[in-house]
Every structure is written in C-alpha cells, then in structure tokens.
Design a protein around this motif. Structure first.
Motif, PDB file in Angstrom:
ATOM      1  N   ILE A   1     -64.152  88.402  31.055  1.00  0.00           N
ATOM      2  CA  ILE A   1     -63.075  89.307  31.444  1.00  0.00           C
ATOM      3  C   ILE A   1     -62.871  89.676  32.961  1.00  0.00           C
TER       4      ILE A   1
ATOM      5  N   GLU B   1     -58.312  96.804  30.518  1.00  0.00           N
ATOM      6  CA  GLU B   1     -58.203  95.515  30.358  1.00  0.00           C
ATOM      7  C   GLU B   1     -59.509  95.173  29.669  1.00  0.00           C
TER       8      GLU B   1
ATOM      9  N   CYS C   1     -54.402  89.336  35.974  1.00  0.00           N
ATOM     10  CA  CYS C   1     -55.871  89.556  35.373  1.00  0.00           C
ATOM     11  C   CYS C   1     -55.435  89.305  34.000  1.00  0.00           C
ATOM     12  N   ARG C   2     -54.678  90.125  33.490  1.00  0.00           N
ATOM     13  CA  ARG C   2     -54.200  89.872  32.023  1.00  0.00           C
ATOM     14  C   ARG C   2     -53.866  88.570  31.531  1.00  0.00           C
TER      15      ARG C   2
ATOM     16  N   PHE D   1     -65.554  87.163  24.312  1.00  0.00           N
ATOM     17  CA  PHE D   1     -65.707  87.766  25.624  1.00  0.00           C
ATOM     18  C   PHE D   1     -67.075  88.202  26.026  1.00  0.00           C
TER      19      PHE D   1
ATOM     20  N   ASN E   1     -56.931  86.163  31.474  1.00  0.00           N
ATOM     21  CA  ASN E   1     -57.554  86.459  30.339  1.00  0.00           C
ATOM     22  C   ASN E   1     -57.030  85.730  29.043  1.00  0.00           C
TER      23      ASN E   1
ATOM     24  N   CYS F   1     -59.628  93.065  25.948  1.00  0.00           N
ATOM     25  CA  CYS F   1     -60.102  91.962  25.715  1.00  0.00           C
ATOM     26  C   CYS F   1     -61.559  91.965  24.913  1.00  0.00           C
TER      27      CYS F   1
ATOM     28  N   GLY G   1     -66.236  83.829  27.102  1.00  0.00           N
ATOM     29  CA  GLY G   1     -65.516  84.100  28.474  1.00  0.00           C
ATOM     30  C   GLY G   1     -65.894  85.261  28.916  1.00  0.00           C
TER      31      GLY G   1
END
Lengths: 352, 369
Positions: A130, A143, A108-109, A153, A112, A147, A128
């Motif tokens: 997240i 997370e 996931c990190r 985001f 992103n 982000c 975006g």
C-alpha cells in the motif's frame, strides 16, 4: 551459484505505471480534471531514470514502454522461471515527489486501485504494498485502512528518504495501523527529494544517489530504533527493500557502541539495537552488494549472527544480477530455504 | 569508549601499553574565550564581540544536539589549573602523552573558523588557530604536530592558507570537516586538494561540522545519538562524492584520512561503489578505475571510535578487507568516547600489524621518523 528452490517468495518486484494517464480511470472527476487541465506530465522519479542501466536488465528491457509495465513480461522473466509462489509488488511511481498532501493522497489511492485491478486481479501469485501519502499521517492511515480490507495487500510502502526521519513520533499512527492490521512496513530505496539526497548535500550524479541509498537506510534504522518504534509496537516488522546488505553488521556495531554510551538519552530503548534488528527488521537480498566470493559472503552472513534477517528478492526489473543468479554464491541449502520461504512467511503474516 | 563516567587519573597501570604509539586525533582547546585574540585583527575581535560567529545552524553558543557530557569530553580531563578539557599542555602531557608513550600526536582543533557563513571571518579564524597551534602546542612539545585548518567553503582562500604553511614542519596535514555546504568532491573544494597535493600534505576529514544540510537525507532527527552515529553516514557520502567527482583521479598523489567516523563501513561502501560503477560508469567517465582501487590507494582511517562487535574477531575480518596498513590509531582525547590504547587490540594480532596500527602507518603517512 546456490540453487533456487520452488515455492519461494520474491519480496521486491516493481510493476511500472505506463504513464500518469494510466491512473486517470482511478482518479475522481476533480483530480482527473486537474491532471488534464494543468498539463501534468508523467511522474518519473530521479531515483530511477527510465533508461539508466540499473533500472532494467538488458534482457528484461521491453522494445517499447517502461521496464516492468507488462504483466506478461513479469511472468515470463521472474514468476515462472523462478517458480515463485508469491511476488510482492512495490510500485515506485513518483507519487511521493509532489508537495501537496491532497494531490499525493489522490495519486496514492489511484495507484493502489490500479495495482489491484491491473496486477493482483490478473495473477494469483501477486501480492501488493500500500503506497501511502506520508505528508499527511491522517490520510496515510485512512488509505492503509481502506486497502487493508483486501488481504492481498501485505505491506505498507514508504520511501527511505521522505520529509522526516521515519522514527518521528508524528508518523507512529502509521505503524499502529500496520501492526494492528498484520501489515509489514516496507521501506524502499528512493527519495521524495524533499531533502538533499545525502546528509552532506546534493551530489552531481545518478550513481551518487544510488550508492547513497545505503547511507539513507542506515540513518533511518537509527531513527526507528532510538525513537522507540519497536518498544511501542513490538509486533511490527520493518523490511528494508533494495537497501543492500553488506553494511548491516558494521553499522550495527557502531550503533550498539553509542547506544551503550549514551542510552540515558533514550531510556525507552530497553533492548540492545542488535536484538531489535534481529526481532523486528528484515532486509531484501538484492542488490547484494559484496564481491562474488563465497568466503566473503560466508563471513558477512556470519557477522549477522542470524539466518532470519534476509528475504529473497530479484528487484525485477532492476539490473542486479544476470541469468538466474539471484542467489549469491556460498549460501547453504538451509539458508536458501530460510531466505526464499521461511523468512518471508515469518515477516508477512498475510502471505497465505 | 569510557562508558563509565570516571577514569583513573593515577599513573599508568601495568596494563597500559608502553610501546610507542601515534595518536592521530587529539583535540586541543582554548583555555579562555579570548585566547585567539592576539592572532586576530582588531576588526575581527570587534566582530566576534558584537555579532559572534554566524554558523550554518541556529545556536549562538553550543550545539543544537546537546552533548552527552560537558564539551563532549571526559569528566576527568579538566586541567587542575582551570579551563576546559584539552586546554592545558601540561595536563595533556601528564594524562595522555606521557603515560601512553605517545611519540606522535596529531592535533585537530575543532570549533575554529570552519562551518561559519562569513567566509572572511572564517579565513581569519583559521589562520589564527594555525598560529595558535604553533605557539601553544607544537613549539612547546615536539611530539605534537598541527593540522592546517582552512576556510572550508572558500577553496581559494583555503588554498592560500595551505601554501602559506607549506614546508612548515609544525604541520603534517590539512584539516577539513565532513559536513559542508556541498559534498566534499564538488569543484568548489578542488583548490584545497590541489594545494595539499602540491604541498605533499594529506587531507584529514574529521567527522562533524555544519553545512546547513540535515544530518539525514530524510530531514533532521531528534537525538544526539543520531548525530553521533550519523557522522559515519556523512563520511561515507563525502567519500563517495570524492571518488565519483574524480578527485582521486585528478589528484593522484592526494592522500586522505577519514578521522573519527569509524572504518567498519569502508569495505561495504567500496563494494557498493564498484558494483554501481560497473553498471553506471558511462555517467562518470572521469572515474577511470573501479572506485575501490582509489580508496585502497589514497585513503587512510583513524581508528577511534572503533566499531564494537559482540565478537571482537569479527572486526578483524573488516580490518583485513581494508588492510592493516591503512589504519591509524587515535584516542580522540579528551572526548568522552576516547579509545584507551591498551584495550583496543586484543591478543592474537601479529607484532608487525600491531606496530603498523599503533605507530608505523602514521609515521609513514605523515613523514615522521
């Protein structure tokens, strides 16, 4: 068709990760080594087989590679011709499918960071979502906080079919973080396949999974409403993405009836489900799953008794309509303006 | 729905409709725990005493989501002679059949042999409940008709039970529940549809049951209301499976009745299926026509629990999309979310549609004059 207007917000576009190896630069040494040493392959979800007709419009399908993997294509196909002010990127890469919360968090990190570098930095119109490792609420919140420092985001993204119903209290720190940081929570079609994709078991077909998304959204709406998410986080907006819209009113009529009958079971739900949906839940326009008849559309929108529920989306590059016909026939100019501009801005406070 | 806890048990008020009606979802209950024993071999009586029924859920007794009221039933429906709600024919006549002028009542027994893991026991219990329906109910009141309850996970044994009862005028349909081990279109269930089609009997799919699958595709929820609302999603997935596996194409004379799962979702599901089918039909070439056509021709819906919009007229748009000829009135007696016949349809419905809704459609479907 109703006329598109300039300056709209497309709330659901899907940039594709070309391959798992595309994320290698965004993984640390340990995870880069894990991916290569273990021979891990591309993470493509069963929800969206790459060559399925529904996954890309024929004229949006590239000669090679995945539909949606090229920014230039996205600009040429939607950002420019639809004269969009913003498009919200919802990556559907299969990072939720794995069972290790550590691996899920690492992917996931990386996803992103990839989105920022390869997309948001390259076109000012893009925003975006997240993607979070929902198997670990602690890691998911970390997370989100990491982000969220980037104001581009605008949303937290979760799949409609995960490990538990979305209203479950264990997930609430995610909603607390989202509300606190002015992020909407987007719930997108698709399953982690940690549970059977229908509530009566495993079907046989891709089309069955796809049709079944609507039922998954219905059960999740029930969950977030009756568990009391919006009593606890009244400013939180949840957006149902690629959910379909024609089921909304009849579903709510049923929920409302049973809530009146057994509300003693969930006394913290102190507002009617219909009201909660009108204040806190939104739905993306595509796939518009009603017949292409203006009379039917007018009745469906009238049943909703609100012009604030629906947000414009093309669902790019998925094949939901042809040409420029993203808006179904029968919408009034006022409603077009609400759907394309006012409603998205009211839903996403970070869209400026 | 009776949202108040007590309903009047007085004789019919002037408001009550005197027009003859069909009630297509009545739940007869056993008065005692051992009421089925006369219809069960000693071996199974012993089995039940020692091991009970081994269900696809964790509780030996009662449901894992406790109901809103005892037995999910009206508090005013306990028979004066004792026993649970729905267990006395005399009281059912007095409370439901006579005052509402029910001319046709379709029995759908629950808590039978369906949804249990021992398939042989399942078959024995289903056969017993079918004998019991005749002895206790349909032979004593000609307005009542029974449903052939079948061992849902064992298609062959279920088909044998249907063939055994075929032609017996006590029975007007085959009964399945919506939640099974697999979605209802799967091949393991096809012998049931084949036998029902041969016997000329509709297959009713009643909301509920246990098949071991979480009642959401995202896992187990917390509350009874989620299970209640969720029956509609289960029913939608079951119907989608029936269409997409080609059951209606393969068994073109098969008729199916969606019981107690609402009907407001039907147009949306059919539209959604059509839209996806136009894109993805190469995956399911055995589905030869738009899904909505099979649904329009081969599926009926019972009405209770009627969806309840703030503006009642909104529901009539939905009924128009489904077709007034496809709805079958039902009360769900004696359950707590009972729909009262006189209050279901407001003024403004034509006499023809009203008659079809309350009686005509059911008579035609079930072949009752």
């Amino acid at each position: 068709m109703a006329s598109l207007i300039a300056g709209g917000v497309d709330c659901d576009v899907h940039p594709a990760v070309p391959h798992l190896t595309s994320l290698l630069p965004y993984l640390n040494d340990y995870w880069r080594d894990q991916v290569t040493t273990r021979g891990m392959v591309d993470l493509v979800s069963q929800s969206y087989p790459q060559n399925s007709p529904i996954v890309a419009r024929p004229d949006w399908r590239p000669e090679s590679g995945k539909p949606g993997e090229s920014l230039e294509d996205m600009q040429r196909h939607v950002l420019d011709p639809f004269r969009l002010k913003h498009a919200i990127c919802n990556p559907l890469y299969g990072v939720q499918m794995v069972f290790s919360e550590d691996m899920q968090a690492a992917f996931c990190r990386a996803l992103n960071d990839w989105l920022v570098k390869e997309w948001l930095d390259r076109d000012k119109r893009l925003r975006g979502s997240i993607v979070i490792p929902t198997q670990s609420v602690e890691k998911a919140v970390a997370e989100i906080e990491r982000c969220a420092q980037d104001r581009r985001f605008v949303q937290v993204l979760m799949l409609v079919m995960g490990d538990t119903p979305l209203g479950k209290r264990a997930l609430w720190p995610i909603y607390e973080a989202a509300e606190r940081l002015d992020l909407a929570v987007g719930i997108h079609a698709g399953s982690a396949y940690h549970n059977p994709p229908t509530s009566v078991g495993w079907g046989s077909y891709h089309i069955e999974d796809y049709v079944g998304q609507a039922q998954a959204f219905q059960t999740q709406l029930t969950s977030v409403i009756v568990e009391g998410v919006f009593a606890k986080y009244p400013r939180l907006k949840m957006v149902m993405l690629e959910s379909g819209v024609s089921w909304i009113s009849p579903y709510l009529w049923r929920l409302h009836k049973f809530w009146r009958g057994v509300r003693m079971e969930t006394p913290w739900v102190d507002r009617a489900p219909l009201e909660l949906v009108r204040s806190n839940i939104r739905f993306s326009l595509q796939p518009f799953d009603a017949p292409p008849e203006p009379e039917t559309l007018i009745r469906l929108f009238d049943h909703m008794q609100s012009d604030e529920l629906v947000l414009f989306s093309t669902d790019y590059p998925h094949w939901q309509f042809d040409g420029q016909d993203a808006l179904p026939q029968g919408l009034t100019p006022d409603l077009v303006r609400k759907i394309m501009i006012d409603n998205p801005h009211a839903t996403y406070p970070r869209l400026t | 729905m009776n949202i108040q806890f007590r309903e009047s048990t007085e004789a019919a008020s002037p408001l009550t409709t005197k027009t003859a009606i069909a009630d297509c979802d009545i739940h007869p209950a056993r008065a005692t725990r051992t009421e089925l024993y006369p219809y069960l071999a000693k071996r199974w009586q012993h089995h039940l005493e020692v091991y009970g029924v081994h269900a696809y859920q964790g509780m030996m007794e009662g449901p894992p989501y406790p109901k809103a009221q005892p037995n999910a039933s009206r508090r005013d429906a306990y028979p004066p002679e004792g026993g649970p709600q729905g267990s006395s024919l005399a009281f059912m006549q007095k409370q439901l059949l006579d005052p509402n002028n029910v001319q046709l009542g379709v029995l759908n027994p629950l808590n039978t042999g369906q949804g249990i893991r021992n398939h042989e026991l399942s078959a024995a219990l289903c056969s017993a409940i079918n004998d019991w329906q005749i002895d206790k109910w349909t032979s004593k009141d000609k307005r009542l008709k029974a449903s052939i309850v079948v061992a849902n996970e064992d298609g062959l044994s279920a088909a044998a039970e249907i063939r055994e009862r075929a032609g017996d005028k006590n029975f007007v349909q085959v009964l399945l529940l919506s939640r099974n081990v697999e979605p209802l279109g799967q091949r393991r269930y096809w012998p049931i549809y084949q036998a029902a089609e041969e016997a000329g009997l509709p297959v009713g799919v009643h909301a509920f049951g246990f098949g071991g699958n979480p009642i959401t595709p995202s896992g187990w929820p917390s509350y009874y209301i989620e299970e209640m609302v969720g029956h509609s999603q289960c029913q939608q997935s079951a119907l989608a499976s029936l269409v997409l596996e080609g059951v209606f194409e393969r068994f073109p004379k098969l008729k199916m009745v969606m019981i107690e799962a609402g009907f407001g979702w039907a147009p949306s599901l059919a539209w959604r299926l059509d839209k996806a089918w136009r894109r993805l039909r190469s995956e399911v070439p055995h589905v030869k026509r738009p899904p909505s056509e099979y649904i329009r021709e081969q599926v009926w819906w019972t009405t209770q629990p009627m969806e309840d919009p703030e503006r009642r007229e909104d529901l009539f748009d939905v009924i128009k999309w489904i077709g007034w000829d496809r709805l079958l009135f039902a009360t769900d007696y004696p359950h707590w979310d009972y729909d009262e016949p006189s209050r279901v349809l407001p003024a403004g419905v034509s006499d023809t549609n009203r008659e079809a809704f309350y009686l005509g459609n059911a008579r035609k479907l079930y072949g009752i004059n």
